[in-house]
Design a protein around this motif. Structure first.
Motif, PDB file in Angstrom:
ATOM      1  N   CYS A 107      62.086  57.130  75.309  1.00 45.56           N
ATOM      2  CA  CYS A 107      61.403  57.389  76.575  1.00 45.56           C
ATOM      3  C   CYS A 107      62.212  58.437  77.338  1.00 45.56           C
ATOM      4  O   CYS A 107      63.417  58.250  77.549  1.00 45.56           O
ATOM      5  CB  CYS A 107      61.313  56.097  77.384  1.00 45.56           C
TER       6      CYS A 107
ATOM      7  N   THR B  43      55.800  58.058  78.204  1.00 47.32           N
ATOM      8  CA  THR B  43      56.951  57.256  78.604  1.00 47.32           C
ATOM      9  C   THR B  43      56.750  55.833  78.106  1.00 47.32           C
ATOM     10  O   THR B  43      55.713  55.511  77.532  1.00 47.32           O
ATOM     11  CB  THR B  43      57.099  57.225  80.143  1.00 47.32           C
TER      12      THR B  43
ATOM     13  N   TYR C   7      58.385  51.819  82.314  1.00 49.47           N
ATOM     14  CA  TYR C   7      58.688  52.886  83.269  1.00 49.47           C
ATOM     15  C   TYR C   7      57.426  53.311  84.018  1.00 49.47           C
ATOM     16  O   TYR C   7      57.434  53.446  85.236  1.00 49.47           O
ATOM     17  CB  TYR C   7      59.319  54.094  82.571  1.00 49.47           C
TER      18      TYR C   7
END
Length: 165
Positions: free
Chosen positions: A90, A138, A142
């Motif tokens: 990520c 991502t 998040y």
């Protein structure tokens, strides 16, 4: 006759459109007769990288937000470009991202259980649609935590942290 990939794609589209009703009926009949096999193959396909990204692509198309990607291939190539740079990490948290398509048990609300490490499509500026500039992949954790934070809100938060710490 040798066909290019694009010619074959066009031919397949035309053939499908001409036989759409019959083919749809055939598929639905097969699914009904082979429900367990269908569920298993669907689960396997959705847990692959390309299968998982096809689910994300469908949700982009269904979102009603502006979408400047031409087709799945354009969307998938955008993912591959990011993957060249970050791998499966990520870009925001550095955690390893996954493609686990986890179904809820029957009767539970929602189609899927959330997996915090799964790849999520994140519009950098949530007020804008899906584009090469505005889309980043991502982790789901998040993306969910970021919510609808604006750049001004992020700057204000960083200012507070700087003042206090």
């Amino acid at each position: 006759m040798i066909q290019t990939k694009e010619q074959k794609k066009e031919y397949d589209k035309k053939r499908y459109q001409q036989n759409k009703e019959r083919l749809t009926k055939q598929v639905l009949t097969w699914r009904e007769k082979n429900i367990e096999r269908y569920k298993e193959t669907t689960k396997k396909r959705r847990n692959t990288e390309i299968g998982y990204l096809k689910i994300l692509w469908q949700s982009v198309k269904d979102s009603g937000k502006h979408n400047s990607f031409k087709d799945f291939d354009d969307f998938y190539n955008h993912w591959l470009e990011q993957k060249k740079i970050f791998g499966m990490k990520c870009p925001a948290t550095g955690i390893e991202m996954t493609t686990k398509s986890m179904f809820n048990e029957k009767g539970k609300k929602g189609k899927y259980k959330r997996c915090e490490t799964n790849i999520s499509k994140d519009r950098i500026l949530s007020s804008m649609g899906y584009s090469h500039q505005n889309l980043i992949f991502t982790s789901w954790k998040y993306n969910c935590a970021k919510g609808n934070i604006t750049p001004n809100m992020a700057q204000a938060f960083l200012k507070i942290v700087k003042e206090r710490y």
